[in-house]
Design a protein around this motif. Structure first.
Motif, mmCIF file in Angstrom:
data_model
loop_
_atom_site.group_PDB
_atom_site.id
_atom_site.type_symbol
_atom_site.label_atom_id
_atom_site.label_comp_id
_atom_site.label_asym_id
_atom_site.label_seq_id
_atom_site.Cartn_x
_atom_site.Cartn_y
_atom_site.Cartn_z
ATOM 1 N N LEU A 47 0.831 -1.209 0.000
ATOM 2 C CA LEU A 47 0.000 0.000 0.000
ATOM 3 C C LEU A 47 0.863 1.256 0.000
ATOM 4 N N GLU A 48 1.993 1.208 0.692
ATOM 5 C CA GLU A 48 2.893 2.360 0.688
ATOM 6 C C GLU A 48 3.517 2.557 -0.689
ATOM 7 N N ILE A 49 3.857 1.460 -1.357
ATOM 8 C CA ILE A 49 4.423 1.562 -2.709
ATOM 9 C C ILE A 49 3.395 2.130 -3.674
ATOM 10 N N LEU A 50 2.133 1.733 -3.526
ATOM 11 C CA LEU A 50 1.076 2.144 -4.444
ATOM 12 C C LEU A 50 0.348 3.415 -4.019
ATOM 13 N N SER A 51 0.866 4.102 -3.006
ATOM 14 C CA SER A 51 0.218 5.336 -2.572
ATOM 15 C C SER A 51 0.323 6.398 -3.675
ATOM 16 N N PRO A 52 -0.672 7.256 -3.791
ATOM 17 C CA PRO A 52 -0.639 8.281 -4.845
ATOM 18 C C PRO A 52 0.590 9.176 -4.774
ATOM 19 N N GLU A 53 1.009 9.539 -3.581
ATOM 20 C CA GLU A 53 2.180 10.401 -3.443
ATOM 21 C C GLU A 53 3.431 9.717 -3.979
ATOM 22 N N ASN A 54 3.586 8.441 -3.675
ATOM 23 C CA ASN A 54 4.754 7.699 -4.128
ATOM 24 C C ASN A 54 4.752 7.535 -5.649
ATOM 25 N N ILE A 55 3.582 7.296 -6.218
ATOM 26 C CA ILE A 55 3.478 7.150 -7.670
ATOM 27 C C ILE A 55 3.821 8.466 -8.370
ATOM 28 N N VAL A 56 3.309 9.583 -7.847
ATOM 29 C CA VAL A 56 3.596 10.898 -8.450
ATOM 30 C C VAL A 56 5.096 11.197 -8.332
ATOM 31 N N ILE A 59 6.956 9.221 -10.976
ATOM 32 C CA ILE A 59 6.768 9.775 -12.309
ATOM 33 C C ILE A 59 7.613 11.035 -12.505
ATOM 34 N N THR A 60 7.650 11.904 -11.497
ATOM 35 C CA THR A 60 8.437 13.127 -11.623
ATOM 36 C C THR A 60 9.933 12.811 -11.692
ATOM 37 N N VAL A 61 10.375 11.808 -10.939
ATOM 38 C CA VAL A 61 11.779 11.418 -11.018
ATOM 39 C C VAL A 61 12.085 10.847 -12.392
ATOM 40 N N PHE A 62 11.170 10.050 -12.934
ATOM 41 C CA PHE A 62 11.383 9.439 -14.244
ATOM 42 C C PHE A 62 11.518 10.498 -15.331
ATOM 43 N N PHE A 63 10.660 11.527 -15.280
ATOM 44 C CA PHE A 63 10.709 12.569 -16.309
ATOM 45 C C PHE A 63 11.688 13.680 -15.958
ATOM 46 N N GLY A 64 12.293 13.623 -14.786
ATOM 47 C CA GLY A 64 13.300 14.602 -14.428
ATOM 48 C C GLY A 64 12.755 15.976 -14.118
ATOM 49 N N ALA A 65 11.530 16.042 -13.649
ATOM 50 C CA ALA A 65 10.905 17.350 -13.365
ATOM 51 C C ALA A 65 11.236 17.811 -11.968
#
Length: 65
Positions: A47-56, A59-65
């Protein structure tokens, strides 16, 4: 050819959404709740891995934002 592929993708998406809605409905009617799920120690790491904050954040780390 592309029309058939998009039709298959759309059909798969619709089926998965319907199955997901059915699962949500069944779990609601048999008394399940999100609060009870957070009390489950085995499910808590997932649940911690799939939390919305963790997912966002991922994604931001992946796109380098």
């Amino acid at each position: 050819m592309m029309k058939k592929i998009w039709k298959a993708v759309f059909l798969t998406t619709v089926i998965l959404c319907v199955v997901g809605a059915i699962c949500i409905g069944v779990s609601y009617f048999i008394g399940g709740s999100v609060d009870n799920l957070y009390q489950n120690k085995a499910a808590l790491p997932i649940l911690e891995i799939l939390s919305p904050e963790n997912i966002v954040n991922s994604i931001t780390v992946f796109f380098g934002a």
